[in-house]
Design an enzyme around this catalytic site. Structure first.
Site, PDB file in Angstrom:
ATOM      1  N   GLN A  96       0.830  -1.209   0.000  1.00 40.15           N
ATOM      2  CA  GLN A  96       0.000   0.000   0.000  1.00 40.15           C
ATOM      3  C   GLN A  96       0.864   1.259   0.000  1.00 40.15           C
ATOM      4  OE1 GLN A  96      -3.401  -0.028   2.789  1.00 40.15           O
ATOM      5  NE2 GLN A  96      -3.027  -2.209   3.037  1.00 40.15           N
ATOM      6  N   ASP A 113       4.193   0.887  12.133  1.00 40.39           N
ATOM      7  CA  ASP A 113       3.022   0.554  12.939  1.00 40.39           C
ATOM      8  C   ASP A 113       2.555   1.825  13.656  1.00 40.39           C
ATOM      9  OD1 ASP A 113       1.191  -0.351  14.815  1.00 40.39           O
ATOM     10  OD2 ASP A 113       2.354  -2.136  15.322  1.00 40.39           O
ATOM     11  N   GLU A 131     -10.686   5.620   9.664  1.00 36.99           N
ATOM     12  CA  GLU A 131     -11.175   4.234   9.633  1.00 36.99           C
ATOM     13  C   GLU A 131     -10.041   3.216   9.785  1.00 36.99           C
ATOM     14  OE1 GLU A 131     -13.772   2.357   6.517  1.00 36.99           O
ATOM     15  OE2 GLU A 131     -14.886   4.196   6.851  1.00 36.99           O
ATOM     16  N   HIS A 135      -8.231  -1.178  13.967  1.00 42.76           N
ATOM     17  CA  HIS A 135      -7.306  -2.263  13.605  1.00 42.76           C
ATOM     18  C   HIS A 135      -6.056  -2.270  14.488  1.00 42.76           C
ATOM     19  CE1 HIS A 135      -9.340  -3.048   9.844  1.00 42.76           C
ATOM     20  NE2 HIS A 135      -9.018  -1.901   9.300  1.00 42.76           N
TER      21      HIS A 135
HETATM   22  C1  LIG Z   1     -10.066   0.952   6.139  1.00 48.40           C
HETATM   23  S1  LIG Z   1      -8.428   1.280   5.608  1.00 48.40           S
HETATM   24  C2  LIG Z   1      -8.451   3.090   5.569  1.00 48.40           C
HETATM   25  C3  LIG Z   1      -7.426   3.642   4.600  1.00 48.40           C
HETATM   26  C4  LIG Z   1      -7.412   5.163   4.453  1.00 48.40           C
HETATM   27  N1  LIG Z   1      -7.325   5.823   5.743  1.00 48.40           N
HETATM   28  C5  LIG Z   1      -8.610   5.665   3.695  1.00 48.40           C
HETATM   29  O1  LIG Z   1      -9.458   6.341   4.300  1.00 48.40           O
HETATM   30  O2  LIG Z   1      -8.693   5.420   2.485  1.00 48.40           O
HETATM   31  C6  LIG Z   1      -7.416   0.934   7.067  1.00 48.40           C
HETATM   32  C7  LIG Z   1      -5.925   1.081   6.838  1.00 48.40           C
HETATM   33  O3  LIG Z   1      -5.221   0.932   8.085  1.00 48.40           O
HETATM   34  C8  LIG Z   1      -3.991   0.243   7.803  1.00 48.40           C
HETATM   35  N2  LIG Z   1      -3.488  -0.313   9.077  1.00 48.40           N
HETATM   36  C9  LIG Z   1      -4.027  -1.317   9.801  1.00 48.40           C
HETATM   37  N3  LIG Z   1      -3.302  -1.528  10.914  1.00 48.40           N
HETATM   38  C10 LIG Z   1      -2.287  -0.633  10.921  1.00 48.40           C
HETATM   39  C11 LIG Z   1      -1.237  -0.323  11.831  1.00 48.40           C
HETATM   40  N4  LIG Z   1      -1.072  -0.993  12.976  1.00 48.40           N
HETATM   41  N5  LIG Z   1      -0.393   0.687  11.525  1.00 48.40           N
HETATM   42  C12 LIG Z   1      -0.548   1.388  10.381  1.00 48.40           C
HETATM   43  N6  LIG Z   1      -1.531   1.156   9.491  1.00 48.40           N
HETATM   44  C13 LIG Z   1      -2.401   0.154   9.739  1.00 48.40           C
HETATM   45  C14 LIG Z   1      -4.415  -0.786   6.773  1.00 48.40           C
HETATM   46  O4  LIG Z   1      -3.313  -1.366   6.106  1.00 48.40           O
HETATM   47  C15 LIG Z   1      -5.313   0.077   5.878  1.00 48.40           C
HETATM   48  O5  LIG Z   1      -4.545   0.784   4.942  1.00 48.40           O
END
Ligand SMILES: C[S@@+](CC[C@H](N)C(=O)[O-])C[C@H]1O[C@@H](n2cnc3c(N)ncnc32)[C@H](O)[C@@H]1O
Length: 281
Positions: A96, A113, A131, A135
């Site tokens: 990504q 992270d 969003e 996670h």
């Molecule tokens: C639902 S998507 C939202 C993406 C973006 N914010 C948008 O609105 O288009 C959630 C994102 O959080 C990232 N993510 C999940 N856990 C994470 C972490 N611990 N640290 C950084 N990014 C993380 C995922 O890879 C994904 O890109």
């Protein structure tokens, strides 16, 4: 429990799933969107959510962090209108981040992270997270990290979800510790992380609900049942969240009261870490 690498790979597969590709096309967004009256298409709704979370574009000289930046569409919007600001996006997924670098060449990105970054303390004016915080492992650790990264008076702005039944989306996506149920608990987590009184707005009716209704209407067969459950049983609150890190004098007074020390003592100093620990592009 998945490792960070396993989580990132699973997330990439989820994003590349044919159903998700159909929903988001090549917009670079990956959120449910904010469906105001005039909005007809998914990318428009996604952009509207970003605008509402951000509140405004960065000003010249400001530094903004996008935690969980997806494939860079939000950072692109932020940076596009503010070439003299610094916008930094972080994500666990290398795939990504590669896509984000291509989409938003004016912004900078790193594989990191969000709950434990290698960024300098007090180096951001605004942290946004759209969003993604549900996670993070864990959300509470991310909130502490966001507070550490913000300068005194800096702003945190998020879209986040409190689930009724997180299992419908996939247990692996949401750590157990993040499954708090009430807005009061959420506000308490922000305060415990060091933020001043937060403002929480439940916008489920303009975000999660219209998104799921739309998908349900377009789905056939077993997919219809999936979207029905997503619509009716999955989410308790879709929240827009705003909080500020207290100004220096308030923070110092709090530290003094809590630790019985004088302002300016070691209690208010944070360890220094280096941005260079991340992979910048
Ligand atoms: C639902 S998507 C939202 C993406 C973006 N914010 C948008 O609105 O288009 C959630 C994102 O959080 C990232 N993510 C999940 N856990 C994470 C972490 N611990 N640290 C950084 N990014 C993380 C995922 O890879 C994904 O890109």
């Amino acid at each position: 429990m998945l490792t960070a690498g396993e989580f990132a790979r699973s997330y990439d597969r989820f994003m590349l799933d044919a159903r998700m590709q159909q929903v988001y096309a090549s917009s670079g967004y990956f959120n449910v969107g904010y469906w105001g009256a005039e909005i007809a298409e998914q990318p428009e709704a996604c952009g509207e959510l970003v605008r509402r979370v951000a509140g405004r574009r960065p000003r010249a000289g400001e530094r903004w962090l996008d935690a969980g930046c997806g494939t860079g569409a939000p950072a692109h919007w932020l940076q596009d209108g503010a070439p003299e600001a610094s916008v930094i996006g972080i994500n666990l997924s290398e795939r990504q981040i590669d896509e984000a670098r291509r989409r938003a060449p004016g912004a900078r990105f790193a594989v990191m992270d969000a709950a434990r970054t290698a960024l300098r303390p007090e180096s951001f004016d605004t942290v946004i997270s759209i969003e993604a915080a549900f996670h993070f492992r864990t959300r509470a650790e991310f909130l502490g990290e966001a507070c550490r990264l913000l300068r005194p008076g800096g702003r945190l702005r998020m879209a986040d979800i409190l689930f009724a039944e997180a299992g419908h989306l996939g247990e692996w996506m949401t750590p157990e510790e993040n499954r708090i149920r009430t807005m009061e608990e959420y506000a308490a987590e922000l305060t415990a992380a060091g933020f001043g009184p937060p403002r929480l707005r439940d916008v489920t009716a303009w975000s999660w609900t219209p998104f799921c209704k739309r998908q349900h209407a377009m789905a056939g067969g077993r997919e219809r049942e999936f979207w029905r459950r997503m619509l009716t049983d999955t989410v308790r609150h879709y929240l827009l969240v705003e909080a500020e890190k207290p100004a220096a004098s308030q923070a110092a007074a709090k530290a003094t009261a809590e630790e019985g020390r004088w302002p300016g003592s070691a209690a208010t100093q944070l360890p220094s870490t280096e941005e260079s620990a991340g992979r910048w592009g």
